[in-house]
Design an enzyme around this catalytic site. Sequence first.
Site, short mmCIF file in Angstrom:
data_model
loop_
_atom_site.label_atom_id
_atom_site.label_comp_id
_atom_site.label_asym_id
_atom_site.label_seq_id
_atom_site.Cartn_x
_atom_site.Cartn_y
_atom_site.Cartn_z
N CYS A 106 8.78 -1.96 24.55
CA CYS A 106 10.13 -1.51 24.16
C CYS A 106 10.18 -0.93 22.75
O CYS A 106 11.23 -0.46 22.32
CB CYS A 106 11.12 -2.67 24.29
SG CYS A 106 10.85 -4.02 23.11
N CYS A 152 6.33 -3.79 19.44
CA CYS A 152 6.10 -4.04 20.87
C CYS A 152 5.60 -2.75 21.51
O CYS A 152 6.18 -1.68 21.31
CB CYS A 152 7.40 -4.49 21.53
SG CYS A 152 7.23 -4.60 23.33
N HIS A 210 0.47 4.83 6.99
CA HIS A 210 -0.46 3.99 7.77
C HIS A 210 0.23 2.76 8.34
O HIS A 210 -0.43 1.83 8.81
CB HIS A 210 -1.67 3.58 6.91
CG HIS A 210 -2.56 4.73 6.56
ND1 HIS A 210 -3.47 4.69 5.53
CD2 HIS A 210 -2.68 5.98 7.09
CE1 HIS A 210 -4.10 5.87 5.45
NE2 HIS A 210 -3.63 6.66 6.39
N VAL A 264 -4.20 1.84 -13.42
CA VAL A 264 -2.85 2.28 -13.01
C VAL A 264 -1.76 1.32 -13.51
O VAL A 264 -0.63 1.75 -13.75
CB VAL A 264 -2.73 2.44 -11.47
CG1 VAL A 264 -3.70 3.51 -10.97
CG2 VAL A 264 -2.94 1.13 -10.74
N ASN A 292 -5.85 7.49 -11.70
CA ASN A 292 -6.80 6.74 -10.89
C ASN A 292 -7.97 6.34 -11.79
O ASN A 292 -8.31 7.06 -12.72
CB ASN A 292 -7.31 7.63 -9.72
CG ASN A 292 -8.08 6.83 -8.68
OD1 ASN A 292 -7.57 5.84 -8.17
ND2 ASN A 292 -9.29 7.24 -8.38
N THR A 330 -4.95 -3.09 -5.14
CA THR A 330 -6.04 -3.96 -5.61
C THR A 330 -5.62 -4.69 -6.88
O THR A 330 -6.03 -5.83 -7.10
CB THR A 330 -7.35 -3.18 -5.86
OG1 THR A 330 -7.04 -2.01 -6.62
CG2 THR A 330 -8.00 -2.77 -4.56
ZN ZN Z 1 9.26 -5.40 24.00
#
Ligand code: ZN
Length: 252
Positions: free
Chosen positions: A132, A129, A121, A238, A220, A29
Amino acid sequence: MNERELEFAAAAIRDADSVAALTGAGVSTASGIPDFRSEDGLWSEYDPNDFHVRRFRADPEGFWRDRLTLAEDLFGDAVDPNPAHEALAELESAGHLDGLITQNVDGLHQDAGSDDPIEIHGNGRRVVCTGCKRRFEADPVFERVRDGEAPPTCDDCEDLLKPDVVLFGEQLPEHALFRAQSLTESADAFLAVGSSLTVEPAASLPRVAAENGATLVIVNLDRTELSGQAEYDFRTDVTKALPRLVEEVLAE
Ligand code: ZN
């Protein structure tokens, strides 16, 4: 911020054999990236259900159109790392940070110079993809969606492309989680920055570290879920505290 406390926390980091860090939204942020969960955060504006993995499977076209709008909100203006990102990269290159775990998906730690952060995350600057599993830069894919290609597909296998982030309803990436847990278990100092430490499993990492006897240092703006367990709990900006802390670690 209490200077004496800061010196003690810096000494604990300096003297530790293994130091782990975890960063959350509060680090981003400060670079102008909106928070998702705060009261006026992104999820007050967007419907989380639109970004659920069920929606991606059922309506990839609509999903990608909404995702483009969200990405423009998130990364619309060029964003740069801030002094907190830079301080963590400096701590790492000085040999006082063994691994960096982040809940953020903006890639700003890499921009600041952190080497291979553990992105539990995912990373919104990439797409993956679904066939693949190859990964690509997100920007050219967003450009294609903007030009009307929705949903975008893989140049190699023609399967659907998905943002390389953990969607609602998806499991966290196993490999990243495994790395985060190993790092946590071997840490004797754990630095948690810019996270309210409420979202699992990220929140459990500093808890496990503290239970294993690691020195827990929290920076924090507000009180966190684990503030009671922290040896040092700095409730402050921070971008101010991290550079001071790192300066102090490197002072001797
Ligand atoms: Zn692919």
